[in-house]
Design an enzyme around this catalytic site. Structure first.
Site, mmCIF file in Angstrom:
data_model
loop_
_atom_site.group_PDB
_atom_site.id
_atom_site.type_symbol
_atom_site.label_atom_id
_atom_site.label_comp_id
_atom_site.label_asym_id
_atom_site.label_seq_id
_atom_site.Cartn_x
_atom_site.Cartn_y
_atom_site.Cartn_z
ATOM 1 N N HIS A 123 -24.442 34.764 30.267
ATOM 2 C CA HIS A 123 -25.793 35.078 29.695
ATOM 3 C C HIS A 123 -25.383 36.968 29.938
ATOM 4 C CE1 HIS A 123 -28.002 31.486 28.529
ATOM 5 N NE2 HIS A 123 -27.524 31.287 29.063
ATOM 6 N N ARG A 153 -29.034 30.544 38.241
ATOM 7 C CA ARG A 153 -28.661 29.168 37.995
ATOM 8 C C ARG A 153 -27.358 28.933 37.420
ATOM 9 N NH1 ARG A 153 -31.766 24.802 34.071
ATOM 10 N NH2 ARG A 153 -30.994 24.386 32.549
ATOM 11 N N ARG A 189 -35.624 32.584 34.421
ATOM 12 C CA ARG A 189 -35.397 32.371 33.302
ATOM 13 C C ARG A 189 -35.956 30.946 32.977
ATOM 14 N NH1 ARG A 189 -28.938 31.615 33.488
ATOM 15 N NH2 ARG A 189 -30.249 30.536 31.667
ATOM 16 N N ARG A 196 -35.059 27.776 24.675
ATOM 17 C CA ARG A 196 -33.755 28.016 23.725
ATOM 18 C C ARG A 196 -33.896 26.287 22.754
ATOM 19 N NH1 ARG A 196 -29.235 26.242 27.303
ATOM 20 N NH2 ARG A 196 -29.230 24.750 27.892
ATOM 21 N N ARG A 267 -25.095 36.383 25.288
ATOM 22 C CA ARG A 267 -25.274 34.879 24.492
ATOM 23 C C ARG A 267 -26.674 34.680 24.123
ATOM 24 N NH1 ARG A 267 -24.473 29.055 28.024
ATOM 25 N NH2 ARG A 267 -26.227 28.368 26.874
ATOM 26 N N GLY A 268 -26.416 34.023 22.855
ATOM 27 C CA GLY A 268 -27.156 34.011 21.424
ATOM 28 C C GLY A 268 -28.662 33.115 22.227
ATOM 29 N N ASP A 269 -27.822 32.122 22.254
ATOM 30 C CA ASP A 269 -28.705 30.557 22.441
ATOM 31 C C ASP A 269 -30.518 30.828 22.946
ATOM 32 O OD1 ASP A 269 -27.884 30.979 25.127
ATOM 33 O OD2 ASP A 269 -27.684 28.021 25.440
ATOM 34 N N ARG A 270 -30.645 31.402 24.328
ATOM 35 C CA ARG A 270 -31.685 31.315 24.942
ATOM 36 C C ARG A 270 -32.243 33.059 24.557
ATOM 37 N NH1 ARG A 270 -33.022 28.060 28.220
ATOM 38 N NH2 ARG A 270 -31.428 26.758 29.059
ATOM 39 N N HIS A 415 -27.766 21.606 36.285
ATOM 40 C CA HIS A 415 -28.987 22.469 36.807
ATOM 41 C C HIS A 415 -29.958 22.468 37.788
ATOM 42 C CE1 HIS A 415 -26.533 25.701 34.940
ATOM 43 N NE2 HIS A 415 -26.831 24.721 33.384
HETATM 44 O O1 3PG Z 1 -28.624 28.698 29.892
HETATM 45 C C1 3PG Z 1 -28.288 28.333 30.986
HETATM 46 O O2 3PG Z 1 -29.160 26.755 30.922
HETATM 47 C C2 3PG Z 1 -26.721 27.985 31.697
HETATM 48 O O3 3PG Z 1 -26.972 29.308 32.247
HETATM 49 C C3 3PG Z 1 -25.896 27.546 30.658
HETATM 50 O O4 3PG Z 1 -25.674 26.266 31.074
HETATM 51 P P1 3PG Z 1 -25.044 25.389 29.332
HETATM 52 O O5 3PG Z 1 -23.765 27.153 29.083
HETATM 53 O O6 3PG Z 1 -25.208 24.426 29.972
HETATM 54 O O7 3PG Z 1 -25.914 26.055 28.166
HETATM 55 MN MN MN Z 2 -25.298 24.849 31.443
#
Ligand code: 3PG
Ligand code: MN
Ligand code: MN
Length: 524
Positions: A123, A153, A189, A196, A267-270, A415
């Site tokens: 991220h 993580r 985090r 997300r 990185r975008g999702d979170r 995780h």
């Molecule tokens: O965001 C997360 O949970 C970890 O940093 C990466 O996990 P993921 O790439 O499998 O979502």
């Molecule tokens: Mn993961």
């Protein structure tokens, strides 16, 4: 080739490791996968490093780059690499956003940096933060505040102090009569800020209160907060509660009118939800922001270009073209995508090159099963049964030509660092697969099974002599499987094949011509 429905299953975080010790995939009771390996064509794919557009082969894979590569059949330079290049060339400091943010907060105001403080490179990267702070000083900013999200993580589970010490030493060396930088707030985090796919907005609300309003438990320093919480709660870094750094009872760095704020995660999702909280106008209704300071806000990247989240950003995201979905829509292929909340965006947003909009409303069906908001080591089966129910019904309905899913268990439970729970998570996936196979068989379809990167395959850190084994919470560098069920075929086995070879393979099975930009099919 005769037209048959194709189903693709991504077993998130279930890579292939040689060792049995700490390998939840091997240790699980998994009759379905054992059967598939014993009787179906299969090969191994690269899911890390250069094969998925990361800076080096020392970079483990992750869901974003993995699903991007599967979903577009090509290798694009990803956020981690693009930001490195943007900083190395100095271009980032000529961007419109950087210039505006610097100008906005120069006189008597603060520049804030919120983000994941580690070198996980999934991220964010601490070196990016350092480069931005250094340049802020060079451009005449007087006050910098860091809001540090603690990792544990993507890096070892209790390594937060390494990064806190590192950034504090770095800032200490820059601090002088004209410049002052320090950590103002933070937290684990998985507790604040980095939710997300709208799984739990209350995490973002907690982060907002802590970073923006300085409302939360107060400590003299980040180190004191981390040490106190560890003693009191015994939790690993990602689960440490939020904290505010205060002096004489006053927070040292609330976010106020006239300040600038940079979210340094690439990185975008979170990163989307907190960006929406900063960018959102009065209609924002995900939680009560109480007071919205008049700030300029920018992300390290733009996390969703269609939805313009956020509006200002420092680095252009990869422009992912010729995606599998786009190509399949051109051919009138009816698509179905399903997962639970935690990975829903992986099979939609990441899959389609970081776009959350559909290409074709009529041809695409997306289904989200709501994830539980619980520690996943307590529910390692997660929503695998519910996903399977829906997926099997969709396969048997005859309404879709290409169906895809992501089973999150190997990754999300992996995780947590719990080997026992992760083994159960893998077993839940195995049971799901068995049911999917039955449905595929009924409709004479083809089932493709793979993973986006490793995680559950290594649940211990590399053993150190004389020391007890330590849990590993992060992803791995291992290859992932690619298995074909219910179709006679021969698969390539070259060592350089990776996730970007899957799109053309799907096209082959669907009987359509692969896009010329895609990497070669895995079929011999
Ligand atoms: O965001 C997360 O949970 C970890 O940093 C990466 O996990 P993921 O790439 O499998 O979502
Ligand atoms: Mn993961
Ligand atoms: Mn993943």
């Amino acid at each position: 080739m005769e037209k048959r429905p194709v189903v693709l299953v991504v077993m998130d975080g279930m890579g292939l490791a040689e060792t049995h010790l700490g390998n939840a995939v091997q240790q699980a009771h998994k009759p379905t996968l054992d059967y598939l390996y014993a009787s179906c064509p299969h090969t191994r794919l690269r899911a890390h490093g250069l094969a998925v557009g990361l800076p080096t082969d020392g970079d483990m894979g992750n869901s974003e780059v993995g699903h991007n590569a599967i979903g577009c059949g090509q290798i694009y330079s990803q956020g981690a690499k693009l930001v490195n290049e943007n900083i190395d060339s100095g271009e980032i400091f000529h961007s419109k956003a950087w210039k505006e943010l610097v100008a906005f907060c120069k006189d008597g105001h603060k520049m804030h940096f919120i983000g994941l403080l580690s070198d996980g490179n999934v991220h964010s990267h601490i070196n990016h933060l350092k480069a931005l702070i250094k340049q802020a000083k060079a451009e005449g900013i007087h006050e910098v505040r860091v809001h540090a999200l603690l990792d544990g993580r993507d890096v070892p589970d209790t390594s937060a102090l390494t990064y806190v010490d590192d950034i504090e030493n770095f800032m200490g060396e820059l601090n002088d009569d004209t410049f002052h930088a320090c950590i103002a707030s933070g937290g684990g985090r998985m507790q604040i800020t980095m939710d997300r796919y709208e799984a739990d907005w209350s995490m973002v609300e907690k982060g907002w209160r802590i970073h923006v309003q300085g409302e939360g438990r107060k400590f003299a320093s980040a180190t004191e907060a981390i040490e106190t919480y560890r003693k009191e709660l015994g939790v690993i870094d990602q689960d440490l509660p939020g904290f505010v750094v205060a002096k004489d009872g006053e927070p040292v760095g609330t976010i106020d009118d006239g300040d600038s704020v940079i979210l340094f995660n690439f990185r975008g999702d979170r990163a989307q939800e907190i960006s929406r909280a900063f960018d959102g106008d009065a209609s924002f209704d995900k939680f009560d922001r109480v007071k919205v300071p008049n700030v300029k806000f920018a992300g390290m990247l733009q996390y969703d270009a269609d939805l313009q989240i956020p509006k200002m950003y420092l680095t252009e995201p990869p422009k992912i073209k010729y995606t599998l979905t786009e190509e399949l829509c051109k051919h009138g292929i009816r698509e179905y995508a399903i997962s639970e909340t935690q990975k829903y965006g992986h099979v939609t947003y990441f899959w389609n090159g970081n776009r959350s909009e559909k290409f074709d409303e009529d041809l695409e069906t997306y289904v989200e099963i709501k994830s539980d908001v619980v520690p996943f080591e307590q529910r390692p089966w997660m929503k695998s049964a519910e996903i399977t129910d829906e997926l099997c019904a969709a396969i048997e309905s005859g309404k879709y030509d290409f169906l895809r899913t992501n089973y999150p268990n190997g990754d999300m439970v992996g995780h947590t660092g719990s080997l026992t729970s992760t083994i159960i998570g893998v077993e839940a996936v195995d049971l799901g697969l068995q049911r999917v196979m039955e449905s595929v068989k009924k409709v004479n379809g083809v089932l493709l099974i793979t993973a986006d990167h490793g995680n559950a395959d290594e649940m211990y850190q590399a053993p150190k002599e004389g020391q007890p084994l330590k849990a590993k919470t992060s992803h791995t560098l291992n290859r992932v499987p690619f298995i074909v069920y219910n179709a006679k075929c021969k698969l390539k086995t070259d060592d350089n094949l990776g996730l970007s070879n899957i799109a053309a393979t799907v096209a082959d099975f669907l009987g359509i011509e692969p896009n010329e930009h895609w990497n070669e099919s895995l079929l011999k």
